[in-house]
Design a protein around this motif. Structure first.
Motif, PDB file in Angstrom:
ATOM      1  N   GLN A  50       0.709  -1.307   0.178  1.00 39.61           N
ATOM      2  CA  GLN A  50       0.084   0.052  -0.004  1.00 39.61           C
ATOM      3  C   GLN A  50       0.969   1.282   0.016  1.00 39.61           C
ATOM      4  OE1 GLN A  50      -2.406  -0.596   3.322  1.00 39.61           O
ATOM      5  NE2 GLN A  50      -4.270  -0.875   1.918  1.00 39.61           N
ATOM      6  N   ILE A  51       1.950   1.218   0.765  1.00 38.52           N
ATOM      7  CA  ILE A  51       2.922   2.303   0.714  1.00 38.52           C
ATOM      8  C   ILE A  51       3.562   2.599  -0.596  1.00 38.52           C
ATOM      9  CG2 ILE A  51       4.902   3.428   1.929  1.00 38.52           C
ATOM     10  CD1 ILE A  51       2.303   3.402   3.417  1.00 38.52           C
ATOM     11  N   LYS A  52       3.924   1.260  -0.966  1.00 36.44           N
ATOM     12  CA  LYS A  52       4.634   1.352  -2.351  1.00 36.44           C
ATOM     13  C   LYS A  52       3.817   2.331  -3.515  1.00 36.44           C
ATOM     14  CE  LYS A  52       7.588  -2.692  -2.022  1.00 36.44           C
ATOM     15  NZ  LYS A  52       7.782  -4.201  -2.643  1.00 36.44           N
ATOM     16  N   SER A  53       2.281   1.677  -3.373  1.00 35.62           N
ATOM     17  CA  SER A  53       1.599   2.151  -4.370  1.00 35.62           C
ATOM     18  C   SER A  53       1.436   3.668  -4.287  1.00 35.62           C
ATOM     19  CB  SER A  53       0.160   1.776  -4.137  1.00 35.62           C
ATOM     20  OG  SER A  53      -0.610   2.231  -4.914  1.00 35.62           O
ATOM     21  N   LEU A  54       1.323   4.123  -2.876  1.00 32.13           N
ATOM     22  CA  LEU A  54       1.249   5.784  -2.778  1.00 32.13           C
ATOM     23  C   LEU A  54       2.495   6.322  -2.991  1.00 32.13           C
ATOM     24  CD1 LEU A  54       0.067   5.776   1.123  1.00 32.13           C
ATOM     25  CD2 LEU A  54      -1.343   6.809  -1.058  1.00 32.13           C
ATOM     26  N   LEU A  55       3.637   5.934  -2.720  1.00 31.27           N
ATOM     27  CA  LEU A  55       5.018   6.544  -3.323  1.00 31.27           C
ATOM     28  C   LEU A  55       4.925   6.295  -4.645  1.00 31.27           C
ATOM     29  CD1 LEU A  55       7.171   4.871  -0.573  1.00 31.27           C
ATOM     30  CD2 LEU A  55       6.562   7.394  -0.693  1.00 31.27           C
ATOM     31  N   LYS A  56       4.590   5.654  -5.358  1.00 33.27           N
ATOM     32  CA  LYS A  56       4.604   5.567  -6.774  1.00 33.27           C
ATOM     33  C   LYS A  56       3.769   6.484  -7.578  1.00 33.27           C
ATOM     34  CE  LYS A  56       4.611   2.496 -10.869  1.00 33.27           C
ATOM     35  NZ  LYS A  56       5.413   3.299 -11.522  1.00 33.27           N
ATOM     36  N   ASN A  57       2.680   6.603  -6.967  1.00 31.80           N
ATOM     37  CA  ASN A  57       1.402   7.453  -7.547  1.00 31.80           C
ATOM     38  C   ASN A  57       1.827   8.902  -7.192  1.00 31.80           C
ATOM     39  OD1 ASN A  57      -1.011   7.818  -8.960  1.00 31.80           O
ATOM     40  ND2 ASN A  57      -1.795   8.166  -6.794  1.00 31.80           N
ATOM     41  N   SER A  58       2.253   9.248  -5.987  1.00 31.63           N
ATOM     42  CA  SER A  58       2.354  10.607  -5.490  1.00 31.63           C
ATOM     43  C   SER A  58       3.620  11.186  -5.478  1.00 31.63           C
ATOM     44  CB  SER A  58       1.787  10.709  -4.324  1.00 31.63           C
ATOM     45  OG  SER A  58       0.264  10.162  -4.161  1.00 31.63           O
ATOM     46  N   CYS A  59       4.839  10.510  -5.366  1.00 31.93           N
ATOM     47  CA  CYS A  59       5.934  10.739  -5.079  1.00 31.93           C
ATOM     48  C   CYS A  59       7.132  10.456  -5.848  1.00 31.93           C
ATOM     49  CB  CYS A  59       6.373  10.462  -3.491  1.00 31.93           C
ATOM     50  SG  CYS A  59       4.916  10.574  -2.525  1.00 31.93           S
TER      51      CYS A  59
END
Length: 154
Positions: A42-51
């Motif tokens: 879930q954090i990987k997804s956030l980082l990829k999508n937003s950062c």
């Protein structure tokens, strides 16, 4: 009509002015954030999508990043973001890693990250309140793990 032709000629001439390079430097996977930290999906997804578009060497350069003067701004912003924190070239110093994690949480909580100019063209990059809570909980957990590892190593 004459003003339009002049504006188009000026815009065309701007394409000849050298700009900061749009690069995706090679990275050693062993130096990535994922190699150093436990990053749940879930954090990987956030980082990829937003950062990651700015804070990694895996930038997906949009079409408009080839057109001056926008290209200058985009390349400058990405290079500046990578200099501040780069997921592809992560630190191997626990104190620096803890600082990066704290800064990331603070940036998301305050709404500074992702920056407003990025959010305009990427509205899906905005963290929801739940994502912000999940992300900051993860940064605290990882910072604590780094602190324990550093204490054990001494």
């Amino acid at each position: 009509m004459r003003k339009l032709i002049i504006a188009l000629a000026l815009l065309t001439a701007l394409q000849l002015v050298p700009a900061e390079m749009r690069t995706n430097p090679r990275s050693d996977p062993a130096r990535s954030m994922e190699a150093r930290l436990d990053v749940p999906s879930q954090i990987k997804s956030l980082l990829k999508n937003s950062c990651a578009n700015c804070h990694s060497n895996e930038t997906e350069w949009p079409w408009y990043s080839s057109l001056a003067p926008v290209s200058w701004v985009v390349a400058h912003d990405v290079n500046r973001a990578r200099a501040a924190m780069n997921f592809s070239d992560w630190s191997d110093r626990p104190s620096a890693e803890r600082g990066f994690l704290a800064a990331a949480c603070a940036g998301v909580k305050s709404g500074r990250m992702p920056p407003s100019q990025y959010r305009i063209l990427h509205p899906d990059a905005v963290f929801s309140p739940e994502e912000t809570t999940r992300f900051c909980a993860w940064t605290l957990l990882e910072a604590s793990a780094l602190r324990r590892t550093a204490a054990t190593a001494q």
